[in-house]
Design an enzyme around this catalytic site. Structure first.
Site, PDB file in Angstrom:
ATOM      1  N   GLN B 128       0.819  -1.206   0.000  1.00 32.52           N
ATOM      2  CA  GLN B 128       0.000   0.000   0.000  1.00 32.52           C
ATOM      3  C   GLN B 128       0.858   1.263   0.000  1.00 32.52           C
ATOM      4  O   GLN B 128       1.767   1.387   0.822  1.00 32.52           O
ATOM      5  CB  GLN B 128      -0.919   0.014   1.221  1.00 32.52           C
ATOM      6  CG  GLN B 128      -1.915   1.168   1.199  1.00 32.52           C
ATOM      7  CD  GLN B 128      -2.803   1.174   2.426  1.00 32.52           C
ATOM      8  OE1 GLN B 128      -2.339   1.366   3.541  1.00 32.52           O
ATOM      9  NE2 GLN B 128      -4.093   0.956   2.223  1.00 32.52           N
ATOM     10  N   SER B 163       4.109  -1.675   3.944  1.00 29.85           N
ATOM     11  CA  SER B 163       4.464  -3.025   4.395  1.00 29.85           C
ATOM     12  C   SER B 163       4.640  -3.954   3.207  1.00 29.85           C
ATOM     13  O   SER B 163       3.960  -3.784   2.191  1.00 29.85           O
ATOM     14  CB  SER B 163       3.363  -3.594   5.301  1.00 29.85           C
ATOM     15  OG  SER B 163       3.203  -2.789   6.432  1.00 29.85           O
ATOM     16  N   GLU B 246     -16.032  -3.840   4.404  1.00 27.63           N
ATOM     17  CA  GLU B 246     -15.850  -4.299   5.765  1.00 27.63           C
ATOM     18  C   GLU B 246     -17.224  -4.598   6.369  1.00 27.63           C
ATOM     19  O   GLU B 246     -18.149  -3.829   6.225  1.00 27.63           O
ATOM     20  CB  GLU B 246     -15.108  -3.201   6.533  1.00 27.63           C
ATOM     21  CG  GLU B 246     -14.234  -3.719   7.625  1.00 27.63           C
ATOM     22  CD  GLU B 246     -15.018  -3.875   8.901  1.00 27.63           C
ATOM     23  OE1 GLU B 246     -15.015  -4.989   9.428  1.00 27.63           O
ATOM     24  OE2 GLU B 246     -15.656  -2.907   9.321  1.00 27.63           O
TER      25      GLU B 246
END
Lengths: 325, 394
Positions: B128, B163, B246
């Site tokens: 990201q 990450s 979500e």
């Protein structure tokens, strides 16, 4: 699995909220501040007619035959509206004490003193009671309030919870054994917890409304993060405690889904904390006005302290959870 | 309110439980957390196993190649994986939970066909590129510039907290295509192939001593216009659609993992004699009550998402409470560890409890990231105050 309130539960809550708004608006409740009797028999019988005391009693025993989840939803509304009186004890006594379920008799409760003569015994609403349940570790006993040598307390912390003091509490007549006493404590944690969650939620509304309206430095104080974060923390506490109380209530009704004793103790613990912390924060958000008698913020805190006393102490509840974790 | 699972939910659970019992034994040994190629191989092998068994993209809709499980099934999935100690999503996090869902909603048919299947199979890994040194909580102030040049964008700028960049094939990248002060109106969402010239990555060392993320430097990197998701300058809205996937299940595994940690700490206290102290028992009981409450809140959020089809705002309440609770559980571990807590590692010869010394110390140090990552606690409180309680913006 559906952990939202069912349609029936929403309807129950709405009904109780309407009853409270119509029959127990805050100004009418406050008119009894400092009185020896804070709820009149007609008010009590309206609560009885709405099923507040007989809700969980089996239908063939004259009750509504509903579960603890339904009761929790109703009790939350009673707490939110600050309805006074020995509601929790009278509900728990339904089926155990004649006249409790239909509101003919107001029933109070008191913890059996642990060390004899260590501290005076304080009894809530004694002047209105027709029966008093003594909750011991292994037994429930029944006393006739009229026969007690009781002294009225001049002034109580919660102006809507009049108190009496007795130096000696007789043993009374046994009305329940160890299982009944354990069930009483468990259900008091959950339904007392529901009343406390109602208080905690009411203080969120009160604090937020004030933070939107009160202006300083040219803007509402609710636009300052210092105040915002106090309000956010209040909501977190009341929503977390609410989930805990609801889960504990459902676990009593559906024993396969978890450990009801652990859930009940945890729910009571968090509900006491939420109502106490929110009561204090609500006073703080109101600033100087929060310290005045006129603003009702203090009533929620003082009632929370009264209810905390009706549950087992927080240390005991925490140890109960730890034991069963 | 009903906490019982239906017959079909129970059958989903038992099928998954049987499969996990059978397949977890076949997993290769877990690599060291410093071995990035090894971690990629391990995580993608696990993803391939999920794919072959039909569990990949559990929360993705069927038209995106996912399983299209109900929110309650997603909850059961997370619960069972946690109970079985299955691997975490690891390097597949961004692809499965962020980029993939965004491509499903916003991608062209060609983009969906190109990018979705490799994510589900564990063939391609994403990272990201959202945050920047000057754009953290205030993401809309990002400055990484993309200039149009024919059928390519030329991207120059710097990203941070990226990450898995060492092993990623693609990066979901937010760039500034509008004027400098255009904020959320001038942002574009690009798919950056990580093998392009002009990309430099420098790992950052965390306070745990590990390298879990780093800085991404982009110097004239050319990205095909065909890799743009949505319209130019519409990237903010594209980003927000990710959130619509979500279903109240974010951080659900963490509450269950924390319960296991607390039970482990309780066992340690019992074996060391600390349990004789009432204060320790009360701390365990209090933390346990809070975890039980958050597990209840998680089920409430999932139930709400199941009914409304959108994530409830209750997620902020849950995230805030859980991340702060997690720190207090970690504090208990360190208090029980005593001087052993000064050692960042396991202690040879020490009694092996259910939670080793390394786990206690590492959990404590890592716990400080919980109240920062995915929206700091302060931002969560602003969201709760403004979006739930309706308090005015400052």
């Amino acid at each position: 699995m559906d952990f939202e309130l069912s349609e029936d539960e929403v309807a129950l809550a709405d009904g109780m909220r309407r009853l409270c708004a119509g029959r127990f608006p805050l100004d009418r409740i406050r008119a009894a501040e400092g009185e020896r009797v804070v709820i009149d028999p007609s008010g009590w019988s309206e609560l009885a007619d709405a099923g507040v005391f007989s809700l969980r009693l089996a239908e063939d025993a004259g009750g509504l035959g509903l579960g603890t989840a339904a009761a929790a939803v109703v009790f939350e509304e009673l707490g939110r509206a600050l309805v006074p009186g020995p509601i929790l004890a009278s509900h728990l006594a339904a089926g155990l004490v004649e006249g409790a379920a239909d509101g003919k008799v107001m029933v109070g409760a008191v913890h059996k003193p642990r060390a004899h003569g260590a501290a005076p015994v304080v009894i809530e609403h004694l002047g209105s009671l027709g029966a008093l349940v003594v909750v011991g570790d292994d037994a429930l006993a029944l006393l006739d309030p009229a026969a007690l040598d009781a002294v009225a307390v001049d002034r109580s912390l919660d102006p809507l919870t009049p108190l009496w003091r007795v130096d000696h509490l007789p043993a009374g007549d046994a009305v329940g054994g160890p299982d009944d006493a354990a069930r009483w404590r468990r259900d008091a944690s959950v339904l007392g917890g529901a009343l406390l969650v109602g208080l905690a939620a009411a203080t969120v509304d009160l604090a937020v409304a004030y933070a939107k309206e009160r202006r300083q430095f040219g803007k509402p104080i609710g636009s300052f993060q210092a105040v915002k974060h106090l309000c956010a923390d209040m909501l977190v506490r009341s929503e977390v405690a609410r989930a805990a109380v609801h889960a504990a209530a459902v676990t009593i009704d559906q024993p396969d889904v978890g450990d009801a004793l652990r859930a009940a103790a945890g729910a009571g613990l968090l509900a006491v904390e939420a109502a106490m912390a929110n009561g204090k924060t609500c006073i703080q958000v109101h600033g100087g006005m929060g310290f005045t008698w006129e603003v009702p913020a203090h009533l929620y805190l003082m009632r929370a302290r009264v209810l905390a006393d009706e549950l087992e102490g927080s240390d005991t509840l925490a140890e109960l959870v730890a034991e069963r974790y | 309110m009903d906490l019982r699972y239906s017959e079909s939910e129970e059958s989903f659970r038992s099928g998954l439980r049987e499969w996990l019992a059978e397949v977890l034994a076949k997993l290769p040994p877990k690599p060291s957390h410093l071995d990035w190629p090894g971690r990629r191989a391990y995580d993608t092998t696990w993803q391939r196993m999920l794919f072959d068994a039909g569990y990949a993209g559990i929360d993705w809709p069927v038209e995106g190649g996912g399983r299209g499980a109900s929110p309650v099934e997603q909850l059961i999935y997370l619960e069972e994986l946690e109970r079985a100690h299955a691997p975490y999503v690891g390097v597949n996090f961004v692809g499965l939970l962020h980029a993939g869902p965004t491509v499903i909603v916003e991608g062209t048919p060609e983009q969906r066909a190109r990018f979705l299947p490799p994510i589900l199979r564990g063939d391609e890994v994403w990272c990201q590129g959202f945050s920047e040194p000057g754009a953290g909580s205030d993401l809309a102030s990002l400055r990484t510039r993309a200039e149009r040049d024919g059928d390519e964008y030329v991207v120059t700028g710097q990203k941070i907290w990226t990450s898995h960049a060492e092993v990623a094939d693609f990066c979901e990248l937010l760039v500034r295509t509008g004027p400098e002060d255009s904020r959320h109106r001038g942002i574009t969402w690009l798919i950056l192939p990580m093998d392009r010239p002009g990309i430099d990555f420098r790992p950052l060392r965390t306070i745990a001593g590990s390298t879990e993320f780093g800085e991404l430097f982009l110097d004239g990197v050319r990205v095909p216009v065909a890799n743009r998701l949505g319209d130019e300058n519409d990237g903010w809205r594209v980003t927000m659609t990710t959130l619509s996937f979500e279903r109240g299940t974010a951080f659900v595994g963490e509450v269950l993992q924390s319960m296991e940690l607390l039970r482990g700490l309780r066992a340690i206290a019992q074996s060391t004699g600390a349990w004789d102290e009432a204060s320790v028992r009360r701390r365990v009981g209090h933390l346990g009550a809070e975890l039980d409450a958050l597990w209840a809140l998680a089920r409430r959020n999932v139930s709400q998402a199941a009914r409304t089809g959108v994530p409830g705002i209750g997620g902020s309440v849950y995230k805030l409470a859980l991340s702060e609770l997690r720190q207090r559980i970690a504090d208990l571990g360190m208090d029980l560890a005593g001087s052993a807590g000064l050692v960042f590692g396991d202690i040879p010869g020490a009694r092996n409890g259910p939670v080793g010394n390394l786990e206690i110390v590492s959990t404590w140090v890592h716990s400080f990231s919980r109240t920062i990552a995915a929206g700091t606690s302060q931002i969560q409180r602003n969201i709760i105050a403004e979006r739930i309680l309706g308090l005015p913006k400052g």
